[in-house]
Scaffold this motif. Structure first.
Motif, PDB file in Angstrom:
ATOM      1  N   ALA A 137       0.836  -1.207   0.000  1.00  0.00           N
ATOM      2  CA  ALA A 137       0.000   0.000   0.000  1.00  0.00           C
ATOM      3  C   ALA A 137       0.865   1.249   0.000  1.00  0.00           C
ATOM      4  N   ARG A 138       0.412   2.260  -0.736  1.00  0.00           N
ATOM      5  CA  ARG A 138       1.099   3.553  -0.704  1.00  0.00           C
ATOM      6  C   ARG A 138       0.768   4.286   0.589  1.00  0.00           C
ATOM      7  N   VAL A 139      -0.483   4.107   1.067  1.00  0.00           N
ATOM      8  CA  VAL A 139      -0.899   4.741   2.321  1.00  0.00           C
ATOM      9  C   VAL A 139      -1.600   3.690   3.178  1.00  0.00           C
ATOM     10  N   ILE A 140      -1.299   3.691   4.466  1.00  0.00           N
ATOM     11  CA  ILE A 140      -2.003   2.848   5.429  1.00  0.00           C
ATOM     12  C   ILE A 140      -2.572   3.743   6.521  1.00  0.00           C
ATOM     13  N   SER A 141      -3.884   3.642   6.732  1.00  0.00           N
ATOM     14  CA  SER A 141      -4.537   4.419   7.789  1.00  0.00           C
ATOM     15  C   SER A 141      -5.277   3.455   8.708  1.00  0.00           C
ATOM     16  N   ALA A 142      -5.537   3.900   9.912  1.00  0.00           N
ATOM     17  CA  ALA A 142      -6.286   3.091  10.874  1.00  0.00           C
ATOM     18  C   ALA A 142      -6.771   4.021  11.980  1.00  0.00           C
ATOM     19  N   ARG A 143      -8.057   3.949  12.257  1.00  0.00           N
ATOM     20  CA  ARG A 143      -8.657   4.777  13.291  1.00  0.00           C
ATOM     21  C   ARG A 143      -9.260   3.847  14.345  1.00  0.00           C
ATOM     22  N   ALA A 144      -8.692   3.839  15.530  1.00  0.00           N
ATOM     23  CA  ALA A 144      -9.183   2.989  16.623  1.00  0.00           C
ATOM     24  C   ALA A 144      -9.194   1.518  16.223  1.00  0.00           C
ATOM     25  N   PHE A 145      -8.131   1.060  15.572  1.00  0.00           N
ATOM     26  CA  PHE A 145      -8.052  -0.321  15.106  1.00  0.00           C
ATOM     27  C   PHE A 145      -7.396  -1.242  16.136  1.00  0.00           C
ATOM     28  N   ALA A 146      -6.229  -0.838  16.629  1.00  0.00           N
ATOM     29  CA  ALA A 146      -5.491  -1.674  17.580  1.00  0.00           C
ATOM     30  C   ALA A 146      -4.376  -0.827  18.185  1.00  0.00           C
ATOM     31  N   PRO A 147      -3.823  -1.254  19.319  1.00  0.00           N
ATOM     32  CA  PRO A 147      -2.639  -0.568  19.848  1.00  0.00           C
ATOM     33  C   PRO A 147      -1.554  -0.507  18.787  1.00  0.00           C
ATOM     34  N   LEU A 148      -0.745   0.528  18.834  1.00  0.00           N
ATOM     35  CA  LEU A 148       0.199   0.814  17.756  1.00  0.00           C
ATOM     36  C   LEU A 148       1.125  -0.357  17.454  1.00  0.00           C
ATOM     37  N   ASP A 149       1.708  -0.957  18.468  1.00  0.00           N
ATOM     38  CA  ASP A 149       2.651  -2.042  18.237  1.00  0.00           C
ATOM     39  C   ASP A 149       1.985  -3.197  17.490  1.00  0.00           C
ATOM     40  N   LYS A 150       0.794  -3.569  17.908  1.00  0.00           N
ATOM     41  CA  LYS A 150       0.067  -4.655  17.247  1.00  0.00           C
ATOM     42  C   LYS A 150      -0.324  -4.262  15.831  1.00  0.00           C
ATOM     43  N   LEU A 151      -0.789  -3.038  15.647  1.00  0.00           N
ATOM     44  CA  LEU A 151      -1.172  -2.554  14.323  1.00  0.00           C
ATOM     45  C   LEU A 151      -0.013  -2.685  13.346  1.00  0.00           C
ATOM     46  N   LEU A 152       1.169  -2.260  13.776  1.00  0.00           N
ATOM     47  CA  LEU A 152       2.323  -2.298  12.882  1.00  0.00           C
ATOM     48  C   LEU A 152       2.752  -3.723  12.582  1.00  0.00           C
ATOM     49  N   ARG A 153       2.695  -4.603  13.573  1.00  0.00           N
ATOM     50  CA  ARG A 153       3.068  -5.996  13.333  1.00  0.00           C
ATOM     51  C   ARG A 153       2.137  -6.649  12.308  1.00  0.00           C
ATOM     52  N   LEU A 154       0.830  -6.379  12.443  1.00  0.00           N
ATOM     53  CA  LEU A 154      -0.140  -7.016  11.563  1.00  0.00           C
ATOM     54  C   LEU A 154      -0.085  -6.485  10.129  1.00  0.00           C
ATOM     55  N   SER A 155       0.280  -5.228   9.978  1.00  0.00           N
ATOM     56  CA  SER A 155       0.252  -4.609   8.643  1.00  0.00           C
ATOM     57  C   SER A 155       1.631  -4.444   8.019  1.00  0.00           C
ATOM     58  N   ALA A 156       2.677  -4.878   8.700  1.00  0.00           N
ATOM     59  CA  ALA A 156       4.044  -4.663   8.218  1.00  0.00           C
ATOM     60  C   ALA A 156       4.264  -5.183   6.808  1.00  0.00           C
ATOM     61  N   ARG A 157       3.652  -6.327   6.482  1.00  0.00           N
ATOM     62  CA  ARG A 157       3.917  -6.937   5.178  1.00  0.00           C
ATOM     63  C   ARG A 157       3.330  -6.151   4.013  1.00  0.00           C
ATOM     64  N   PHE A 158       2.476  -5.184   4.307  1.00  0.00           N
ATOM     65  CA  PHE A 158       1.911  -4.341   3.248  1.00  0.00           C
ATOM     66  C   PHE A 158       2.697  -3.051   3.046  1.00  0.00           C
ATOM     67  N   SER A 159       3.767  -2.863   3.805  1.00  0.00           N
ATOM     68  CA  SER A 159       4.515  -1.609   3.736  1.00  0.00           C
ATOM     69  C   SER A 159       5.779  -1.737   2.893  1.00  0.00           C
ATOM     70  N   THR A 160       6.171  -0.608   2.311  1.00  0.00           N
ATOM     71  CA  THR A 160       7.418  -0.496   1.561  1.00  0.00           C
ATOM     72  C   THR A 160       8.125   0.770   2.024  1.00  0.00           C
ATOM     73  N   ALA A 161       9.255   1.041   1.435  1.00  0.00           N
ATOM     74  CA  ALA A 161       9.990   2.255   1.789  1.00  0.00           C
ATOM     75  C   ALA A 161       9.208   3.514   1.448  1.00  0.00           C
ATOM     76  N   ASP A 162       8.229   3.400   0.550  1.00  0.00           N
ATOM     77  CA  ASP A 162       7.444   4.559   0.121  1.00  0.00           C
ATOM     78  C   ASP A 162       6.081   4.660   0.805  1.00  0.00           C
ATOM     79  N   THR A 163       5.762   3.741   1.689  1.00  0.00           N
ATOM     80  CA  THR A 163       4.449   3.753   2.339  1.00  0.00           C
ATOM     81  C   THR A 163       4.318   4.915   3.320  1.00  0.00           C
ATOM     82  N   CYS A 164       3.196   5.615   3.214  1.00  0.00           N
ATOM     83  CA  CYS A 164       2.870   6.679   4.171  1.00  0.00           C
ATOM     84  C   CYS A 164       1.884   6.116   5.198  1.00  0.00           C
TER      85      CYS A 164
END
Length: 218
Positions: A137-164
């Motif tokens: 994904a170019r952009v990843i957003s989340a509003r009241a989804f999960a604590p930050l650490d868990k959110l990042l672990r779950l979505s890490a595989r969708f991120s690249t160096a250009d992801t906002c």
């Protein structure tokens, strides 16, 4: 700081065209009606719906390079009632928006609004993020989804160096950021929300693949 509904409407109108404002008006009307059948948002917030939900979502665009969004994928995690994802899709029809939501009634609501607003670039992934497969994904957003650490672990595989990353948080934003490992912490900074003096947005750019504090990425 946005103080009322008039200011909220003006804020949003400065960031989109008249057609988008019509779509957002339709979304607001439908939200008021549907909220009588299921608790999409708190009933009290509907009195300030443009400030609490529409402008609150629209402000995320100020932290994303708009020139890079055409045809790019914006992934909204735990889309729920559609904030911020449906708002982004209504304002920026050129952007591919993927709404990730696992609850059946929320999925039905999101699908119905996509059809009603003619958002051809928007779609719903009706499953849990843990089992979702897809492109980065170019952009990843989340509003009241999960604590930050868990959110990042779950979505890490969708991120690249250009992801906002644009992650609305309440007063816990700075504290959650401090709880990350140094590697992840350096990717983010805190921005003040324009709709709530006690809220903030965690904004970052890059991939979070790797290990967070006290957890392992899988």
């Amino acid at each position: 700081m946005i103080a009322d509904e008039q200011q909220a409407r003006a804020f949003v109108a400065e960031r989109c065209d008249a057609s988008a404002m019509e779509r957002l008006g339709t979304l607001v009307d439908a939200l008021r009606e549907e909220n009588q059948r299921q608790n999409l948002v708190s009933a009290a917030s509907l009195a300030h719906v443009w400030q609490r939900h529409i402008a609150d979502s629209a402000q995320l665009l100020d932290h994303v390079p708009r020139g890079t969004l055409g045809g790019a994928l914006w992934m909204d995690l735990g889309a729920g009632a559609g904030f911020p994802g449906l708002v982004i899709a209504a304002m920026c029809p050129e952007v591919r928006v993927l709404l990730v939501e696992s609850r059946k009634r929320r999925i039905e609501w999101l699908d119905s609004m996509i059809d009603r607003l003619l958002l051809s670039g928007c779609s719903v992934a009706g499953k849990r993020l843990e089992v979702l497969e897809g492109p980065p994904a170019r952009v990843i957003s989340a509003r009241a989804f999960a604590p930050l650490d868990k959110l990042l672990r779950l979505s890490a595989r969708f991120s690249t160096a250009d992801t906002c990353w644009v992650l609305p948080k309440g007063r816990s934003a700075a504290l959650e950021l401090q709880g990350l490992s140094g590697k992840w912490q350096k990717l983010f900074h805190v921005e003040q929300s324009v709709t709530d003096p006690e809220a903030a947005i965690l904004v970052g750019r890059g991939t979070v693949k790797g290990q967070g504090k006290g957890s392992s990425a899988k």
